[in-house]
Scaffold this active site. Sequence first.
Site, PDB file in Angstrom:
ATOM      1  N   ASN A   1       0.807  -1.228   0.000  1.00  0.00           N
ATOM      2  CA  ASN A   1       0.000   0.000   0.000  1.00  0.00           C
ATOM      3  C   ASN A   1       0.838   1.274   0.000  1.00  0.00           C
ATOM      4  O   ASN A   1       0.380   2.317   0.455  1.00  0.00           O
ATOM      5  CB  ASN A   1      -0.974   0.012   1.192  1.00  0.00           C
ATOM      6  CG  ASN A   1      -1.912  -1.186   1.190  1.00  0.00           C
ATOM      7  OD1 ASN A   1      -2.469  -1.529   0.146  1.00  0.00           O
ATOM      8  ND2 ASN A   1      -2.064  -1.829   2.333  1.00  0.00           N
ATOM      9  N   ARG A   2       2.071   1.158  -0.480  1.00  0.00           N
ATOM     10  CA  ARG A   2       2.990   2.297  -0.554  1.00  0.00           C
ATOM     11  C   ARG A   2       3.356   2.874   0.818  1.00  0.00           C
ATOM     12  O   ARG A   2       3.872   3.971   0.915  1.00  0.00           O
ATOM     13  CB  ARG A   2       2.414   3.410  -1.448  1.00  0.00           C
ATOM     14  CG  ARG A   2       2.252   3.013  -2.913  1.00  0.00           C
ATOM     15  CD  ARG A   2       3.604   2.672  -3.526  1.00  0.00           C
ATOM     16  NE  ARG A   2       3.520   2.449  -4.973  1.00  0.00           N
ATOM     17  CZ  ARG A   2       3.365   1.251  -5.551  1.00  0.00           C
ATOM     18  NH1 ARG A   2       3.229   0.176  -4.777  1.00  0.00           N
ATOM     19  NH2 ARG A   2       3.344   1.119  -6.853  1.00  0.00           N
ATOM     20  N   LEU A   3       3.100   2.116   1.879  1.00  0.00           N
ATOM     21  CA  LEU A   3       3.496   2.551   3.220  1.00  0.00           C
ATOM     22  C   LEU A   3       4.895   1.994   3.516  1.00  0.00           C
ATOM     23  O   LEU A   3       5.091   1.167   4.410  1.00  0.00           O
ATOM     24  CB  LEU A   3       2.476   2.095   4.264  1.00  0.00           C
ATOM     25  CG  LEU A   3       1.073   2.703   4.107  1.00  0.00           C
ATOM     26  CD1 LEU A   3       0.152   2.213   5.216  1.00  0.00           C
ATOM     27  CD2 LEU A   3       1.152   4.231   4.126  1.00  0.00           C
TER      28      LEU A   3
END
Length: 214
Positions: free
Chosen positions: A191-193
């Site tokens: 999730n691009r975290l």
Amino acid sequence: MKDLSNYRKSYEKSELLENNIPEDPINLFNRWFHETEDFGGVDEVNAMTVATIGLDGFPKSRVVLLKKFNEEGFIFYTNYNSEKGKAIENNPHICLSFFWTSLERQVIIKGIAEKTPEVISDNYFASRPDGSKLGAIVSPQSEIIPNREYLETNLILLEQEYQGLEIIRPKNWGGYLVRPQEVEFWQGRANRLHDRIRYQLQSDFSWKIDRLSP
């Protein structure tokens, strides 16, 4: 124009958490380097991007090979009269970066470059194959040359000149030691975290560790 907006992947291979990192970034770099090497899928684990600020004021990046690292920093070799050599002479603040896609990891190193002692450059040059030694001598790196044949013809002449002789390192070729001032480790996450951990060198030579938002 090619639309790349749908080029996406999910990063889910690992994590980078504060409870599992050393106090020194060199130790973490060493761990990541060997984990990437053992995992496979990268042709040259020691390939890195070196970014300098050129004499024209523009930044410029190129890929070179890391040849050694230890608690002092990171060593690579080049022609001191090359574009990168002149840039470093003018401004020794440079950036190194590694992108290891197999484990979805990136390392960015801000540091100050200095020439290695001549004995270190001599010893490394002596370890190179003769072809690489002559290539370093024959190439006026970053200068304009008339054609490919110019290099090949001069290489043949050098091979004849040095036949049976020891090939000595030219004074305009040698190593740089990059002493890190800041090292950032990036681990791809879902999730691009992504995980981003930054080490910053302090005046007492300890390292301040912070987590950065992705």
